[in-house]
Design an enzyme around this catalytic site. Structure first.
Site, PDB file in Angstrom:
ATOM      1  N   GLY B 267       0.822  -1.207   0.000  1.00 16.71           N
ATOM      2  CA  GLY B 267       0.000   0.000   0.000  1.00 16.71           C
ATOM      3  C   GLY B 267       0.852   1.252   0.000  1.00 16.71           C
ATOM      4  N   GLY B 269       2.360   4.686   1.362  1.00 16.43           N
ATOM      5  CA  GLY B 269       2.664   5.174   2.698  1.00 16.43           C
ATOM      6  C   GLY B 269       4.022   4.747   3.207  1.00 16.43           C
ATOM      7  N   GLU B 292      -0.709  -1.692  -6.673  1.00 19.90           N
ATOM      8  CA  GLU B 292      -1.430  -0.566  -7.257  1.00 19.90           C
ATOM      9  C   GLU B 292      -0.520   0.636  -7.457  1.00 19.90           C
ATOM     10  OE1 GLU B 292      -4.654  -0.220  -4.490  1.00 19.90           O
ATOM     11  OE2 GLU B 292      -3.435   0.713  -2.956  1.00 19.90           O
ATOM     12  N   ASN B 382      -7.766   8.912   4.932  1.00 22.52           N
ATOM     13  CA  ASN B 382      -7.624   8.975   3.473  1.00 22.52           C
ATOM     14  C   ASN B 382      -8.690   8.174   2.736  1.00 22.52           C
ATOM     15  OD1 ASN B 382      -5.284  10.478   3.884  1.00 22.52           O
ATOM     16  ND2 ASN B 382      -3.984   8.663   3.852  1.00 22.52           N
ATOM     17  N   GLY B 386      -6.965   0.475  -2.040  1.00 21.77           N
ATOM     18  CA  GLY B 386      -7.005  -0.884  -2.572  1.00 21.77           C
ATOM     19  C   GLY B 386      -6.791  -1.962  -1.524  1.00 21.77           C
TER      20      GLY B 386
END
Lengths: 499, 499
Positions: B267, B269, B292, B382, B386
């Site tokens: 992810g 971050g 993603e 946020n 995904g």
């Protein structure tokens, strides 16, 4: 039993020597083993071995890890739980006695999406299966096993098990042969696309392949599946059905679906069954089902022509409907397919076909989160089953519930569900007897007033509006007054009513 | 601007007449329209139109429904929110000013799984797109649009939009052409299997097809993407990375995965990026990503050979890494593929490939439920992004978090999460700097002590054990003391600390 009764169903001479009483087969089981048993929503479960294991456990508690397709019939789960046969149980159950053992912590219950178990066995995330117990209509000349009224995880169990025990059930009509479609995805990285593109398509063989040398025992039985416990439709479920049918008609009118809709899935149980019955009063024709279980309603809709064909992993019927089905199997042969639950519930297929999922909620909250499993937020009812497989990956996730329970002491619409099985990301439509809330494209703040007005029992609407109003003062995407959010559940626990 | 600068990138003469200032293109937008904009995690977003719409909104508040791939850069979301350009926003954002407007209820935010938006546009569950705004490297002779650093939902927007505005960004290197792989599933019931079976496979074209007559305007820009805001690894994230690497090494040792693992997703971050950086200290080689977004860590691992290839929907880099990337695109050309987010996150592909999903939790509870989105259970951070696409359908769902926040005033491990994005059914492994809890095959009662001992900050362990012990007295599959379950969050809200 006279061998002439079962010999024609064992089409391979060298396997006749494996026929033995259930008590003898039970001696293959050792304490702590992992066992995979056929059976899915009371259909196609092994009838003799569970009781033989109960007997066996009297001298030596077995403490097995028992994996099935879904729930078993014949009180087997409860009897095994009470006798100490079960230490661990997955992925689903629906037995009152086992439920008690789960909620006291005597049996460890792993509550899984029904599509996941086969994948976890394949990858080794679950322990290897020592023995598979599979109910069969027949064993073919190549040793392959013809399942009965459910496929469930049986093909996966057979693939992974060290030894296989077949329960040959003479009460299961031979005419079931050919109804099944056995396809399992290959192990990664050789995995290829699952070729299924229409609900009725056949992509595999009609029996479960197995090296006959791995068949360790054959036990002959002669008893039917436990009948379905589904209740007939009542005024409330009929109203829910009308709301769902009107919504689907609206989808067609809006051009979002064709007149045959998309393939339907309906969860086990009274309300989902009633909604399907409601389709018999609709103008829809030639519908399809791609579901995990077919109940009475599906057979009735096939007979009436509302349903063109139905795919599932099991068939669970009332006694009357079961008779009607087995005496007319030829009529259904081209219109029913029974698949492994990994395929009936597979994310790939559910997304590709665009399933309309109809499942039952225990409760839902004003923002659209759904609790399907935990009474009071803590105590297991049955399990999540396949509801998540369909709700997450399908085209439309519809959850249905009566608006209250226990004579109005419990509201099914609450400020915050005390356990979340389906998040607001996955819930499209909520329905009670009072109405339907279409949540698509709405933010949580927009969902709340709609859910309260359309779905909550009128006796609880003011309190829900009051909660939402005070929550709004605290702000946020999903406003809550956290020290009150679960107070309704506590109030029921302490005072016997959420009022 | 001198036309000689952009003419070579518009390879179709009749489109040169569509070049206009952003302010002119902004006049195409009418109040209440639904707009689809390119952009995914700050990459590939339109640079000029958001500001032109802000100007346009000064005379006439637009109140648009804005759909993107994911978050935008350049403060665009915040500027548009504050100027009244946005009434509704989906499916993801990461802007402080927009976040405030969402949490006050001024902008309605629909928080979606990133794989879902394209499907909902196709089926009509979301309103039709009036105008698509797509950042491009070039427009080809057939009118097709070559995206920049992200594909996101751009191909879907173009497919469904009445009119298309292209932002031709001269700062985007022409060498990006060929990096993209544009494939969209067909509408049902003509949907066929997505043919992708390996992470790097190309299954579509390299540009977004469009009838050139639908290109209503071309706006020329010359500004780079906003750099990534990811922080460098620190002691805590490095410890998390070590736990994850050791776990994956254990999976290989146990024979559950091959030495190249399964394709990795990480992810957006700081923590997920740090975990990937941690792989650079591992003995793994020839890994693959099917993710993603690619962050700095992915480029570094490609350079070091730990990573053989990477598939994603966007590339979001720090300024330094961005320079390194654009000056060496040829080196990455055969090893990076950029896809529509419907494909990078698709349930069919995620399950087929068996993704290992690495995502960040805001908090998780002692039973393994994860909150990814709501600060204090109510205020949007946020969005789910995904994470659910990968956690639900992949092979392994790993969630990472530091064990505390706000100098220890907040425990990331709580009795009950105040908002659920990922249920215990979907969470396999939890990791903090203190350790890793492998939850596979465990019942909730078994998970709790493991999560507390392995993951919670030592300062909070006694209180968590105390809660769990008292919850056990009430029984159940998932024991809770409901009137205390969310008390930690309330305590933080009222007293500034969960202690």
């Amino acid at each position: 039993m006279n061998p002439s009764r079962y010999t024609p169903r064992i089409r391979r001479g060298d396997l006749l020597a494996k026929v033995m009483p259930a008590a003898d087969a039970a001696r293959l089981f050792q304490p702590g083993m992992t066992v995979g048993m056929s059976g899915f929503t009371r259909a196609g479960d092994a009838k003799a071995l569970p009781r033989a294991l109960v007997e066996r456990s009297r001298t030596e508690p077995l403490g097995l890890t028992l994996i099935t397709g879904a729930s078993l019939g014949n009180d087997s789960d409860g009897l095994m739980a009470e006798a100490g046969v079960l230490a661990r149980r997955l992925p689903f159950q629906a037995d009152a006695a086992l439920r008690r053992k789960i909620n006291t912590g005597e049996v460890m219950f792993i509550d899984q999406h029904l599509s996941d178990t086969a994948e976890q066995l394949r990858s080794g995330s679950l322990p290897a299966i020592d023995i598979a117990v599979i109910e069969a209509v027949a064993i073919r000349a190549d040793g392959s096993i013809v399942p009965t009224m459910a496929v469930g995880n049986s093909a996966s169990f057979v693939q992974h098990a060290r030894a296989v025990v077949v329960e040959l059930n003479l009460a299961a009509p031979l005419a079931l042969e050919g109804l099944h479609d056995i396809y399992l995805p290959r192990a990664r990285p050789e995995r290829t696309p699952i070729p299924l593109t229409t609900p009725g398509q056949r992509i595999g063989g009609t029996a479960i392949a197995v090296d006959p040398a791995r068949i360790a025992a054959i036990v002959v039985t002669d008893s039917p599946d436990s009948p379905s416990t589904v209740l007939p439709p009542d005024e409330g479920t009929a109203a829910i059905a009308r709301h769902v049918v009107a919504f689907l008609e609206g989808e067609v009118a809006a051009g979002r679906m064709g007149p045959r809709l998309l393939p339907l899935q309906a969860g086990i149980g009274t309300i989902a069954n009633a909604v399907l019955h409601g389709l018999a009063q609709s103008s829809f024709r030639g519908l399809t089902m791609y579901s995990e279980v077919l109940q009475d309603s599906a057979i009735a809709l096939l007979d009436s022509g509302h349903l063109a064909l139905a795919s599932a992993s099991s068939i669970t019927l009332s006694a009357d409907m079961h008779d009607r089905f087995v005496h007319n199997i030829e009529r259904y042969r081209e219109r029913i397919v029974l698949r492994p639950q990994e395929i009936s519930n597979h994310p790939e297929i559910v997304r590709r076909l665009g399933i309309i999922g109809l499942n039952t909620a225990l409760e839902f909250d004003i923002y659209g989160n759904v609790n399907s499993t935990h009474v009071g937020g803590t105590h297991m009812m049955n399990g999540i089953g396949g509801s998540g497989d369909f709700a997450r990956n399908g085209e439309l996730a519809i959850f249905v519930s009566k608006s209250d329970a226990k004579g109005g002491a419990i509201s099914s619409v609450v400020p915050m569900v005390a356990h979340v099985d389906h998040t607001e990301h996955d819930v499209d439509v909520l329905v009670t007897e009072w109405g339907l809330a279409d949540l698509r494209g709405l933010a949580p703040r927009e969902r709340a007033p709609l859910i309260i007005e359309r779905c909550a029992h009128p006796d609880y609407r003011a309190a829900l509006h009051d909660y939402f109003g005070r929550a709004l003062l605290r702000g946020g995407q999903t406003p809550h007054v956290l020290d009150e959010a679960l107070a309704w559940h506590e109030r029921y626990r302490n005072a016997g009513s959420m009022r």
